[in-house]
Motif scaffolding. Structure first.
Motif, PDB file in Angstrom:
ATOM      1  N   GLU A  11      42.833  60.201  53.184  1.00  0.00           N
ATOM      2  CA  GLU A  11      41.597  60.320  52.415  1.00  0.00           C
ATOM      3  C   GLU A  11      41.351  59.000  51.679  1.00  0.00           C
ATOM      4  N   ILE A  12      40.397  58.227  52.154  1.00  0.00           N
ATOM      5  CA  ILE A  12      40.104  56.921  51.570  1.00  0.00           C
ATOM      6  C   ILE A  12      38.899  57.074  50.636  1.00  0.00           C
ATOM      7  N   THR A  13      39.190  57.429  49.399  1.00  0.00           N
ATOM      8  CA  THR A  13      38.165  57.595  48.381  1.00  0.00           C
ATOM      9  C   THR A  13      38.667  56.992  47.072  1.00  0.00           C
ATOM     10  N   PRO A  14      37.769  56.703  46.159  1.00  0.00           N
ATOM     11  CA  PRO A  14      38.208  56.227  44.848  1.00  0.00           C
ATOM     12  C   PRO A  14      39.143  57.223  44.160  1.00  0.00           C
ATOM     13  N   GLU A  15      38.873  58.499  44.334  1.00  0.00           N
ATOM     14  CA  GLU A  15      39.707  59.530  43.711  1.00  0.00           C
ATOM     15  C   GLU A  15      41.110  59.575  44.309  1.00  0.00           C
ATOM     16  N   SER A  16      41.229  59.309  45.612  1.00  0.00           N
ATOM     17  CA  SER A  16      42.564  59.319  46.225  1.00  0.00           C
ATOM     18  C   SER A  16      43.402  58.141  45.734  1.00  0.00           C
ATOM     19  N   VAL A  17      42.762  57.026  45.394  1.00  0.00           N
ATOM     20  CA  VAL A  17      43.494  55.885  44.840  1.00  0.00           C
ATOM     21  C   VAL A  17      44.080  56.271  43.478  1.00  0.00           C
ATOM     22  N   VAL A  18      43.279  56.954  42.660  1.00  0.00           N
ATOM     23  CA  VAL A  18      43.774  57.417  41.355  1.00  0.00           C
ATOM     24  C   VAL A  18      44.916  58.411  41.566  1.00  0.00           C
ATOM     25  N   LYS A  19      44.765  59.295  42.535  1.00  0.00           N
ATOM     26  CA  LYS A  19      45.811  60.286  42.817  1.00  0.00           C
ATOM     27  C   LYS A  19      47.115  59.595  43.230  1.00  0.00           C
ATOM     28  N   PHE A  46      36.619  43.093  51.343  1.00  0.00           N
ATOM     29  CA  PHE A  46      37.412  43.174  50.125  1.00  0.00           C
ATOM     30  C   PHE A  46      37.156  44.548  49.520  1.00  0.00           C
ATOM     31  N   LEU A  47      38.053  44.963  48.669  1.00  0.00           N
ATOM     32  CA  LEU A  47      37.865  46.249  47.997  1.00  0.00           C
ATOM     33  C   LEU A  47      36.790  46.074  46.934  1.00  0.00           C
ATOM     34  N   HIS A  48      35.705  46.787  47.076  1.00  0.00           N
ATOM     35  CA  HIS A  48      34.547  46.610  46.205  1.00  0.00           C
ATOM     36  C   HIS A  48      34.773  47.230  44.829  1.00  0.00           C
ATOM     37  N   PRO A  49      34.152  46.658  43.805  1.00  0.00           N
ATOM     38  CA  PRO A  49      34.394  47.131  42.445  1.00  0.00           C
ATOM     39  C   PRO A  49      34.027  48.596  42.225  1.00  0.00           C
ATOM     40  N   GLU A  50      33.002  49.070  42.881  1.00  0.00           N
ATOM     41  CA  GLU A  50      32.609  50.472  42.722  1.00  0.00           C
ATOM     42  C   GLU A  50      33.716  51.406  43.221  1.00  0.00           C
ATOM     43  N   PHE A  51      34.385  50.992  44.298  1.00  0.00           N
ATOM     44  CA  PHE A  51      35.480  51.791  44.850  1.00  0.00           C
ATOM     45  C   PHE A  51      36.683  51.802  43.902  1.00  0.00           C
ATOM     46  N   MET A  52      36.949  50.684  43.258  1.00  0.00           N
ATOM     47  CA  MET A  52      38.119  50.549  42.383  1.00  0.00           C
ATOM     48  C   MET A  52      37.887  51.028  40.955  1.00  0.00           C
ATOM     49  N   LYS A  53      36.630  51.295  40.595  1.00  0.00           N
ATOM     50  CA  LYS A  53      36.301  51.644  39.211  1.00  0.00           C
ATOM     51  C   LYS A  53      37.122  52.808  38.657  1.00  0.00           C
ATOM     52  N   VAL A  55      40.182  53.942  39.264  1.00  0.00           N
ATOM     53  CA  VAL A  55      41.576  53.618  38.955  1.00  0.00           C
ATOM     54  C   VAL A  55      41.661  52.551  37.865  1.00  0.00           C
ATOM     55  N   ILE A  56      40.744  51.591  37.873  1.00  0.00           N
ATOM     56  CA  ILE A  56      40.739  50.581  36.806  1.00  0.00           C
ATOM     57  C   ILE A  56      40.429  51.249  35.468  1.00  0.00           C
ATOM     58  N   ASP A  57      39.477  52.172  35.468  1.00  0.00           N
ATOM     59  CA  ASP A  57      39.169  52.925  34.248  1.00  0.00           C
ATOM     60  C   ASP A  57      40.363  53.770  33.808  1.00  0.00           C
ATOM     61  N   ALA A  58      41.089  54.343  34.777  1.00  0.00           N
ATOM     62  CA  ALA A  58      42.227  55.219  34.453  1.00  0.00           C
ATOM     63  C   ALA A  58      43.326  54.474  33.698  1.00  0.00           C
ATOM     64  N   VAL A  59      43.480  53.180  33.980  1.00  0.00           N
ATOM     65  CA  VAL A  59      44.519  52.398  33.295  1.00  0.00           C
ATOM     66  C   VAL A  59      43.939  51.553  32.156  1.00  0.00           C
ATOM     67  N   HIS A  60      42.638  51.715  31.919  1.00  0.00           N
ATOM     68  CA  HIS A  60      41.938  50.937  30.877  1.00  0.00           C
ATOM     69  C   HIS A  60      42.164  49.443  31.096  1.00  0.00           C
ATOM     70  N   LEU A 126      48.598  45.865  37.336  1.00  0.00           N
ATOM     71  CA  LEU A 126      48.398  46.704  38.514  1.00  0.00           C
ATOM     72  C   LEU A 126      47.713  45.827  39.548  1.00  0.00           C
ATOM     73  N   VAL A 127      48.275  45.733  40.744  1.00  0.00           N
ATOM     74  CA  VAL A 127      47.718  44.887  41.793  1.00  0.00           C
ATOM     75  C   VAL A 127      47.003  45.780  42.802  1.00  0.00           C
ATOM     76  N   LEU A 128      45.699  45.545  42.966  1.00  0.00           N
ATOM     77  CA  LEU A 128      44.873  46.316  43.892  1.00  0.00           C
ATOM     78  C   LEU A 128      44.292  45.366  44.913  1.00  0.00           C
ATOM     79  N   VAL A 129      44.963  45.195  46.029  1.00  0.00           N
ATOM     80  CA  VAL A 129      44.461  44.296  47.064  1.00  0.00           C
ATOM     81  C   VAL A 129      44.539  44.990  48.413  1.00  0.00           C
ATOM     82  N   HIS A 130      43.724  44.523  49.326  1.00  0.00           N
ATOM     83  CA  HIS A 130      43.722  45.060  50.681  1.00  0.00           C
ATOM     84  C   HIS A 130      44.726  44.295  51.539  1.00  0.00           C
TER      85      HIS A 130
END
Length: 132
Positions: A11-19, A46-53, A55-60, A126-130
């Motif tokens: 499941e490739i979604t922003p929510e699955s990254v947080v999970k 590249f991983l777009h900011p909307e997709f990463m928002k 998880v980035i928000d989750a860690v402030h 936290l490193v978020l790269v493709h």
């Protein structure tokens, strides 16, 4: 040596990254730097900011990037800042170009790898790269 844990999801979604982050069972302490690849100019791989928002928000987190040692839109801080705006990172997050004061001149091959001094401003990363 302890084997690395690998997490996989179909499941490739922003929510699955947080999970997946939550599955690690850790909380990043203090001020969190979130290292991203801001994307090359004219390239969408590249991983777009909307997709990463989420998880980035989750860690402030604060989005951090570094200038490149090769030519293009990311090798000088002013151009890199403009690219971060163009790719909407700056619309969604605080952005820190960690080596903003260390321009890489003429794309020299680096024999020593220096880390931008702004790393001192963070307690965790936290490193978020493709990958390809």
């Amino acid at each position: 040596m302890e084997k690395a844990k690998v997490f996989f999801t179909k499941e490739i979604t922003p929510e699955s990254v947080v999970k997946m982050y939550r599955q690690l069972g850790v909380e990043l302490p203090g001020k969190v730097a979130v290292k991203v690849h801001s994307g090359e100019d004219g390239n969408q791989n590249f991983l777009h900011p909307e997709f990463m928002k989420p998880v980035i928000d989750a860690v402030h987190g604060t989005v951090v990037e570094c200038n490149t040692a090769y030519g293009g839109a990311r090798n000088e801080t002013p151009k890199h800042i403009e690219l971060m705006k163009k790719h909407h990172w700056s619309d969604l997050f605080d952005v820190d170009i960690m080596d903003a004061e260390w321009p890489v001149e003429n794309g020299k091959v680096l024999k020593v790898n220096y880390v931008g001094k702004d790393i001192e401003n963070y307690d965790s990363m936290l490193v978020l790269v493709h990958f390809k």
